[in-house]
Every structure is written in C-alpha cells, then in structure tokens.
Design a protein around this motif. Structure first.
Motif, short mmCIF file in Angstrom:
data_model
loop_
_atom_site.label_atom_id
_atom_site.label_comp_id
_atom_site.label_asym_id
_atom_site.label_seq_id
_atom_site.Cartn_x
_atom_site.Cartn_y
_atom_site.Cartn_z
N LEU A 1 0.84 -1.19 0.00
CA LEU A 1 0.00 0.00 0.00
C LEU A 1 0.88 1.24 0.00
O LEU A 1 1.79 1.36 0.81
CB LEU A 1 -0.92 0.00 1.21
CG LEU A 1 -1.90 1.19 1.36
CD1 LEU A 1 -3.18 0.72 2.05
CD2 LEU A 1 -1.30 2.35 2.15
N GLU A 2 0.59 2.15 -0.93
CA GLU A 2 1.24 3.46 -0.94
C GLU A 2 0.17 4.51 -0.72
O GLU A 2 -0.79 4.59 -1.49
CB GLU A 2 1.98 3.71 -2.26
CG GLU A 2 3.21 2.85 -2.44
CD GLU A 2 4.02 3.22 -3.68
OE1 GLU A 2 3.61 4.17 -4.38
OE2 GLU A 2 5.03 2.56 -3.94
N LEU A 3 0.33 5.29 0.33
CA LEU A 3 -0.59 6.39 0.62
C LEU A 3 0.00 7.65 0.00
O LEU A 3 1.11 8.06 0.33
CB LEU A 3 -0.76 6.57 2.13
CG LEU A 3 -1.80 7.61 2.55
CD1 LEU A 3 -3.21 7.05 2.34
CD2 LEU A 3 -1.60 8.02 4.00
N VAL A 4 -0.76 8.26 -0.92
CA VAL A 4 -0.27 9.40 -1.70
C VAL A 4 -1.14 10.63 -1.42
O VAL A 4 -2.38 10.53 -1.42
CB VAL A 4 -0.29 9.08 -3.21
CG1 VAL A 4 0.29 10.24 -4.02
CG2 VAL A 4 0.46 7.79 -3.50
N SER A 5 -0.52 11.76 -1.19
CA SER A 5 -1.28 13.00 -0.96
C SER A 5 -1.87 13.47 -2.28
O SER A 5 -1.18 13.55 -3.29
CB SER A 5 -0.37 14.08 -0.37
OG SER A 5 0.74 14.30 -1.21
N THR A 6 -3.16 13.77 -2.28
CA THR A 6 -3.82 14.26 -3.50
C THR A 6 -3.80 15.78 -3.59
O THR A 6 -3.99 16.33 -4.67
CB THR A 6 -5.27 13.77 -3.55
OG1 THR A 6 -5.93 14.10 -2.33
CG2 THR A 6 -5.33 12.25 -3.74
N VAL A 7 -3.60 16.43 -2.47
CA VAL A 7 -3.49 17.89 -2.41
C VAL A 7 -2.36 18.23 -1.45
O VAL A 7 -1.94 17.38 -0.65
CB VAL A 7 -4.81 18.54 -1.91
CG1 VAL A 7 -5.92 18.34 -2.91
CG2 VAL A 7 -5.20 17.98 -0.53
N PRO A 8 -1.82 19.45 -1.48
CA PRO A 8 -0.82 19.83 -0.47
C PRO A 8 -1.42 19.75 0.92
O PRO A 8 -2.55 20.18 1.16
CB PRO A 8 -0.47 21.27 -0.85
CG PRO A 8 -0.85 21.40 -2.29
CD PRO A 8 -2.05 20.52 -2.47
N ILE A 9 -0.67 19.17 1.87
CA ILE A 9 -1.13 19.04 3.26
C ILE A 9 -0.20 19.88 4.13
O ILE A 9 1.01 19.70 4.11
CB ILE A 9 -1.11 17.57 3.71
CG1 ILE A 9 -2.00 16.72 2.80
CG2 ILE A 9 -1.56 17.44 5.17
CD1 ILE A 9 -1.92 15.22 3.08
N ARG A 10 -0.78 20.77 4.89
CA ARG A 10 0.03 21.65 5.73
C ARG A 10 0.43 20.97 7.03
O ARG A 10 -0.28 20.10 7.53
CB ARG A 10 -0.73 22.94 6.04
CG ARG A 10 -1.00 23.83 4.82
CD ARG A 10 -1.86 25.01 5.20
NE ARG A 10 -3.14 24.58 5.75
CZ ARG A 10 -4.09 25.40 6.17
NH1 ARG A 10 -3.88 26.71 6.14
NH2 ARG A 10 -5.23 24.93 6.64
N LYS A 11 1.55 21.38 7.56
CA LYS A 11 1.99 20.90 8.86
C LYS A 11 0.89 21.15 9.89
O LYS A 11 0.34 22.25 9.98
CB LYS A 11 3.27 21.62 9.28
CG LYS A 11 3.80 21.20 10.65
CD LYS A 11 5.08 21.96 11.00
CE LYS A 11 5.59 21.54 12.38
NZ LYS A 11 6.83 22.27 12.75
N GLY A 12 0.54 20.12 10.65
CA GLY A 12 -0.52 20.23 11.65
C GLY A 12 -1.88 19.76 11.17
O GLY A 12 -2.79 19.55 11.98
#
Length: 536
Positions: A272-283
């Motif tokens: 399984l590879e979990l990929v960000s679909t949008v930019p995710i900010r710290k926090g």
C-alpha cells in the motif's frame, strides 16, 4: 507563538552537538554533518515519517502531518500483515488471488492438499496458501466447494482471511500482536444478523471443521471484526484481483468524506502506498475515505455506520449543501409548479440526523427523513437493476428522473459517471464509433463530473485522472472530425489539441502513481492512436 524548531535547530542524533541540518523526510531529527546522517540512517529509517500518531475521544487514533507535504508525495509504504478473500467473494485462487473463471470448456483446478480452487498446481506452493493448506491436511479437512456458473459469489470464502490472521499467532507472533491492537467494534457488531451468521459459518468452520479449539469464539469473532473495521479493498485490473488486506499503519488514518490522500497497491505483495492528493500543511489531519465520492450524505453515513461503526461528522457531512454541490438534495415538487421558483431544492434540516425532516430552501414544503431514505433506497435499487449493456438504458433513467432529481443529484451523477466511461470505451461505442451527438455528450459529461470532483475529491484523485484522460481523448477525436468536415479552422483545431495535451499531461501525472493503471493507459493510448489514424 513559539518559534519553529526546524529553524532553531537541535542536537545531533549521533554526537549530541548543536546542529541545524534536519532530515528532509520527517524534519524532526537533526545532524551536525552528512556523515552522521548516513551513520544514523539504519536506526532512523524505520521512524522517518512525515506524520505523528495522535488520539482523541472523537476520532480515536489519527495521523497529523509533522511538516508540509507536497501534492503527490508518498506518505506511507506498507506491506499487509494479512490478505485474503472478501466476506462474499467471486471464485479466486487462494494462492495468487486472481479471479478463477468458471468456463464450460475448462476444468477448475483444485488443490491436491486441501481441495480449494486454485489457478493451477503452481499455486499449491504459494507462500500465502501453504500454511492454511498444511493445517487442513493435518486436521484431515478437504474442502467440498465446487464452483458452478460464471459470476456466482461463494460464501465459503468468508473463513479464509480470519484463518490466515489466526495462523499468525504461531507463524509471526509480532504481527499477530499488532493485529489484536486494532479496533474491532465487536460489541456493536455482536448481535447483528451478520455476526450471528458468522458464529455458525466462521466460528463453526474454524473450531469444528479445523479443530482450532485453542481459539475461543470471542477471539475468532474479534479477529473477524478487526478485519471488517480496518481492511482495505485491494483491486488490480491485471488478473481481476479483488481481495482485502490489513495494513496496521494505514488503519490509523482518519476518515473524511473530502480526503487529502488516496491509496494505491503495488506489486504481487500488494504494498500500500498512501499518496497525498493535495498539499497538506503541517498540523493538518491526514485523511482517507472509506466511502464513495459521488454518494449523497445519507448513503455515505449509513454505509460508514454499518461497515465501520462510526457516525461521520466531517465538514461535508455537516453541510446540508455538501459544499454547494447539493448532491443529496432533490427538486421541490411544489416549487416546480412555479416558473419563478423552479430551481429550489429540498435540503436536510440536520444532515447529522438521518431522521431529521427535509425542507425546501424557498417554500415551506417538508418531507420526513424516513421518506427520503426510502426514496433513495428505491432509486438505488432501480439503478442496480438497469441493463448496463447499452448507454441508452442509462440515458432513459436520466430522462425519467430529470424533473424529480436535479442534474447534480448523486443518483444522476452516478449514472452520468457510468455513461462517461461507457461512451468511448465499450464495443459498439468506441470513440471512432460514436456519433457527433454522442461524442459531444461524452465531453459534456466529463466536464460536468470534473466540476464536482474538483470540489469533493480535488487534486491528484483517481476520479479526476480518469475523467481528464477520457475528456482529452474525446476532444482530440472531435477536433479531428470537425477539421475534416470544415467545421473549424486549422488554427482552432490546433488550439483544441494544445488544450487536450495539457489535460493529458495532468491525467498522466495523476495516474502515474497507480500501478494497475499503467496497462490501461497504454491500451487507451494505442486505441486513441488508432482512432486518430482513422480520422486523418
């Protein structure tokens, strides 16, 4: 406001000296020089993640980004600790997990050791199947399953994945302990109809059929519930693989009906590879979705309650308009009689209460919540029973409900999505075979669906990738046709081709992360090339 530790620096993980260089992966460990970073990597690589695990009474365990995460970045890579058939499964090989086709001219191969269906003798020694096969031989058990008829699901597969989990207790105790730490929601499931059936089928098979009396009924049901709560559905187009897998790290993800990640599965080990679909900010909370993007709130929340045992209260579920897409709403039958109020819609007065009444946003017309649920169920059943071999049948559904359901209602969108995939992709309706009207219809459908996806599943999501690819392919064919028929100038056609190329690049960037899409993309490129040759 406190200072950012990344700009302040910290102590070197090797020599404890003051350091300003941090790990580029997690930004949480510091080094005074590159040699110390290389030296420490063997220790740090298992802990280097761009997230941390948190817990709350509302969400349970969840992941929070410890640094800014770029769109398209891989957040997690994880092998499953167990894989196997879904609760009710089409016939599959217990070795390689491929679907077994039941054909009159080909005999099904059955394992010489345990008599379960396999692809062939080569899968008898598959590492996934050997432990259960050895146990069955040891206990004198031989399966009596005989596959008959293509497309028929078999309930007998329901015991296999729980069995594989229980076998971990001796084979790999550390994995078994990790498995038992996952949430089960067994108390909520225990007295349901499904779990009463499991008591007879799964518990009966394991304790009586295989004499696994070392495991209590409670333990077996707990493992079964852990699988139901935490499993991910694994799909590969090659071999038509549709199974489930247990991934302890990914199981910690929080659900959101507007997620910021997607998950893909790579290779024969189903990593399984979990990929960000949008930019995710710290926090920010890192989230996935356990339901379908194009479902309305009533359907999504009912599915999550039944399958995952929680009531979703995310921003989308809490908003009666679903971010102004109005997926779950319907047209007001009273306002429709008036030309000045024909655009009014009936919305839930409390989206988090399925029993709450639904009220028109213009007039006072109200519908009981239970009636809305019944209506949705009836329409879903009608869609399920539709003959989907021809687009005309789906177009007929849209025509039938065009007054009662507005154009962005979720039932309409599900049918439209099916149509967008049918036009240009099935025999008799390939791009070269579509009429000008059908080609334009496909372009309009893809454009309309992309507008919804941009709101509800934005960025590098699978649905956007597929729609973008289909849209650009149709645009190219239409431009070629229009140019050949002198409907557009060469300059106008070139402008369309440039726009199509941009869409294709976006689609390729999105779909490159999905291994099972590679072959499909190649086939579509070949098909598109043939279509263009026909039109030139």
């Amino acid at each position: 406001m406190s200072e950012d530790p990344e700009t302040m620096g910290g102590s070197c993980a090797v020599c404890q000296a003051q350091a300003t260089q941090c790990c580029s992966g997690c930004h949480s460990v510091f080094y005074c020089n590159r040699d110390h970073q290389k030296q420490h990597w063997k220790v740090h690589k298992t802990q280097c993640t761009p997230y941390k695990l948190s817990i709350s009474t509302q969400l349970g365990y969840y992941m929070v980004a410890t640094r800014d995460i770029k769109q398209g970045e891989i957040i997690i890579k994880e092998e499953p600790i167990a894989i196997g058939p879904k609760v009710v499964s089409l016939p599959i090989c217990l070795g390689c997990s491929r679907r077994i086709r039941v054909c009159e001219d080909k005999e099904v191969y059955y394992c010489s050791g345990c008599s379960w269906p396999l692809c062939g003798p080569q899968c008898e020694t598959h590492p996934v199947h050997v432990p259960e096969c050895n146990l069955m031989k040891e206990r004198g058990f031989r399966a009596t399953i005989k596959l008959q008829g293509e497309g028929k699901k078999e309930a007998a597969y329901c015991s296999i994945t729980p069995l594989r989990c229980l076998l971990l207790k001796k084979r790999d105790p550390s994995k078994y302990e990790r498995l038992l730490k996952l949430q089960s929601h067994l108390e909520e499931r225990k007295d349901t109809t499904l779990y009463n059936i499991f008591k007879n089928n799964i518990v009966g098979f394991l304790r009586d059929g295989l004499a696994m009396t070392e495991f209590s009924e409670e333990t077996i049901l707990r493992v079964t519930a852990i699988l139901d709560t935490n499993s991910f559905e694994i799909r590969h187009s090659e071999g038509d693989v549709k199974i489930r897998g247990l991934y302890p790290k990914a199981a910690m993800l929080s659900h959101d009906c507007k997620p910021n990640t997607k998950h893909v599965f790579k290779g024969s080990k189903h990593v399984l590879e979990l990929v960000s679909t949008v930019p995710i900010r710290k926090g920010d909370i890192i989230s996935t979705t356990y339901t379908q993007t194009l479902w309305g709130t009533l359907a999504r929340r009912a599915h999550l309650k039944q399958s995952k045992c929680f009531d979703c209260t995310c921003a989308r579920c809490s908003d009666p308009t679903e971010f102004e897409t109005y997926l779950g709403s319907i047209n007001c039958s009273q306002c429709r009689k008036s030309a000045t109020r024909s655009e009014s819609k009936i919305l839930s007065t409390d989206p988090l209460d399925p029993a709450a009444p639904w009220k028109c946003d213009v007039c006072s017309h109200t519908i009981p919540g239970r009636q809305m649920s019944w209506g949705n169920d009836a329409i879903r059943q009608e869609i399920t029973l539709l003959d989907k071999s021809k687009p005309e049948n789906l177009e007929g559904f849209l025509e039938k409900y065009k007054d009662a359901l507005h154009q962005k209602n979720w039932h309409m969108l599900e049918v439209k999505y099916a149509l967008s995939q049918m036009y240009g992709n099935i025999p008799g309706y390939l791009l070269s075979e579509l009429s000008s009207r059908q080609l334009e219809r496909k372009i309009n459908l893809c454009t309309e669906l992309l507008e919804i996806a941009d709101v509800l599943d934005p960025g590098a999501s699978r649905i956007r990738g597929l729609l973008l690819y289909d849209l650009q392919a149709a645009m190219v064919v239409q431009a070629k046709r229009d140019l050949a028929e002198d409907k557009v100038t060469k300059s106008a056609a070139q402008d369309i081709m440039v726009e199509s190329m941009t869409l294709l690049q976006q689609a390729a960037e999105i779909l490159k992360t999905e291994a099972d899409m590679a072959q499909l993309l190649e086939e579509k490129l070949v098909n598109l090339s043939k279509e263009l040759e026909c039109d030139m």
